[in-house]
Design a protein around this motif. Structure first.
Motif, PDB file in Angstrom:
ATOM      1  N   MET A   1       0.849  -1.195   0.000  1.00 31.34           N
ATOM      2  CA  MET A   1       0.000   0.000   0.000  1.00 31.34           C
ATOM      3  C   MET A   1       0.882   1.242   0.000  1.00 31.34           C
ATOM      4  O   MET A   1       1.904   1.287   0.664  1.00 31.34           O
ATOM      5  N   GLU A   2       0.468   2.249  -0.743  1.00 31.27           N
ATOM      6  CA  GLU A   2       1.209   3.492  -0.764  1.00 31.27           C
ATOM      7  C   GLU A   2       0.944   4.211   0.545  1.00 31.27           C
ATOM      8  O   GLU A   2      -0.189   4.455   0.917  1.00 31.27           O
ATOM      9  N   SER A   3       2.006   4.546   1.250  1.00 36.03           N
ATOM     10  CA  SER A   3       1.847   5.194   2.547  1.00 36.03           C
ATOM     11  C   SER A   3       1.413   6.637   2.357  1.00 36.03           C
ATOM     12  O   SER A   3       1.605   7.238   1.303  1.00 36.03           O
ATOM     13  N   GLU A   4       0.858   7.206   3.439  1.00 41.59           N
ATOM     14  CA  GLU A   4       0.452   8.607   3.380  1.00 41.59           C
ATOM     15  C   GLU A   4       1.658   9.510   3.176  1.00 41.59           C
ATOM     16  O   GLU A   4       1.571  10.506   2.472  1.00 41.59           O
ATOM     17  N   ASP A   5       2.835   9.163   3.779  1.00 35.47           N
ATOM     18  CA  ASP A   5       4.043   9.962   3.593  1.00 35.47           C
ATOM     19  C   ASP A   5       4.473   9.961   2.138  1.00 35.47           C
ATOM     20  O   ASP A   5       4.841  10.989   1.577  1.00 35.47           O
TER      21      ASP A   5
ATOM     22  N   PHE B   1       2.581   9.443  -0.407  1.00 34.63           N
ATOM     23  CA  PHE B   1       1.593  10.180  -1.174  1.00 34.63           C
ATOM     24  C   PHE B   1       1.778  11.684  -0.989  1.00 34.63           C
ATOM     25  O   PHE B   1       1.537  12.465  -1.907  1.00 34.63           O
ATOM     26  N   GLU B   2       2.238  12.118   0.190  1.00 34.83           N
ATOM     27  CA  GLU B   2       2.522  13.538   0.409  1.00 34.83           C
ATOM     28  C   GLU B   2       3.619  14.005  -0.541  1.00 34.83           C
ATOM     29  O   GLU B   2       3.571  15.111  -1.060  1.00 34.83           O
ATOM     30  N   THR B   3       4.605  13.148  -0.769  1.00 37.83           N
ATOM     31  CA  THR B   3       5.657  13.469  -1.731  1.00 37.83           C
ATOM     32  C   THR B   3       5.051  13.600  -3.121  1.00 37.83           C
ATOM     33  O   THR B   3       5.396  14.507  -3.886  1.00 37.83           O
ATOM     34  N   HIS B   4       4.110  12.711  -3.470  1.00 45.35           N
ATOM     35  CA  HIS B   4       3.412  12.789  -4.753  1.00 45.35           C
ATOM     36  C   HIS B   4       2.673  14.121  -4.872  1.00 45.35           C
ATOM     37  O   HIS B   4       2.705  14.763  -5.934  1.00 45.35           O
ATOM     38  N   VAL B   5       2.011  14.562  -3.801  1.00 48.16           N
ATOM     39  CA  VAL B   5       1.276  15.830  -3.806  1.00 48.16           C
ATOM     40  C   VAL B   5       2.245  16.974  -4.092  1.00 48.16           C
ATOM     41  O   VAL B   5       1.980  17.842  -4.938  1.00 48.16           O
ATOM     42  N   ALA B   6       3.384  16.980  -3.408  1.00 46.19           N
ATOM     43  CA  ALA B   6       4.370  18.044  -3.592  1.00 46.19           C
ATOM     44  C   ALA B   6       4.900  18.068  -5.025  1.00 46.19           C
ATOM     45  O   ALA B   6       4.969  19.134  -5.658  1.00 46.19           O
ATOM     46  N   GLU B   7       5.269  16.909  -5.528  1.00 45.61           N
ATOM     47  CA  GLU B   7       5.807  16.827  -6.892  1.00 45.61           C
ATOM     48  C   GLU B   7       4.769  17.207  -7.933  1.00 45.61           C
ATOM     49  O   GLU B   7       5.075  17.896  -8.908  1.00 45.61           O
TER      50      GLU B   7
ATOM     51  N   PHE C   1      -5.845  16.198 -10.224  1.00 48.54           N
ATOM     52  CA  PHE C   1      -4.615  16.470  -9.470  1.00 48.54           C
ATOM     53  C   PHE C   1      -4.036  15.188  -8.877  1.00 48.54           C
ATOM     54  O   PHE C   1      -2.846  14.938  -8.950  1.00 48.54           O
ATOM     55  N   PHE C   2      -4.883  14.369  -8.274  1.00 47.20           N
ATOM     56  CA  PHE C   2      -4.409  13.159  -7.609  1.00 47.20           C
ATOM     57  C   PHE C   2      -4.087  12.015  -8.556  1.00 47.20           C
ATOM     58  O   PHE C   2      -3.422  11.068  -8.174  1.00 47.20           O
TER      59      PHE C   2
END
Length: 190
Positions: free
Chosen positions: A1-5, A7-13, A69-70
């Motif tokens: 599973m993709e961790s929330e951390d 995914f936060e990197t994905h949001v930033a990028e 976006f996601f």
């Protein structure tokens, strides 16, 4: 599973890639979104996690929906989306948990999102003109949510489904002491 951390990197990028791809400076995106330059910079450096309302303002200024976006631009197209591989994101302010259920990279005009909405949580959004070409269904599985669509408050209980234009949604609220779980099915337009 993709961790929330992760995914936060994905949001930033993703935020930085969209901003740069549209030729916007931090100052220009700040002016267009009403989000401070410093906050945008902190998000892009993964020093801050955006709230759902703040992210909605940034997406509106960038001309994309939250779903777009996601969506992963690197995902290998597949008709199957396994739960353990579905990206999740938690709003740091309300605790709202968003799981992108739809298989990514298929080119489908439909996006499916599962939401866990904590007891007593509330999200407010400004009207989003970029969402005018998108519609959505909100289908409640468990609990109760109230949606503010235009000037109307709709109370939805388990089994209820509401159709609306994405740009008309101004807020979600869970008025109970139990978490709610629901699906959002978004038509991404032509």
């Amino acid at each position: 599973m993709e961790s929330e951390d992760c995914f936060e990197t994905h949001v930033a990028e993703r935020l930085k890639r969209l901003r740069v791809g549209r030729g916007l400076t931090l100052d220009q995106l700040a002016e267009a979104s009403g989000v401070s330059r410093a906050m945008i910079s902190r998000i892009e450096r993964t020093e801050a996690s955006p709230t759902a309302a703040l992210l909605a303002r940034l997406c509106s200024a960038l001309g994309v929906s939250l779903s777009v976006f996601f969506a992963s631009t690197e995902a290998e197209p597949s008709p199957l989306s396994r739960r353990v591989e579905q990206p999740i994101w938690r709003d740091p302010e309300s605790g709202y948990l968003r799981r992108a259920v739809s298989p990514q990279g298929t080119g489908s005009g439909t996006d499916i999102v599962e939401v866990e909405f904590p007891a007593g949580a509330e999200l407010r959004f400004p009207g989003r003109p970029t969402g005018r070409s998108q519609t959505q269904h909100v289908w409640v599985f468990e609990g109760v949510i109230e949606l503010i669509v235009g000037d109307t408050v709709h109370r939805l209980e388990a089994g209820d489904c509401l159709f609306m234009n994405v740009g008309d949604v101004h807020g979600y609220r869970n008025p109970t002491d139990r978490a709610a779980r629901y699906a959002v099915v978004i038509s991404l337009g032509p």
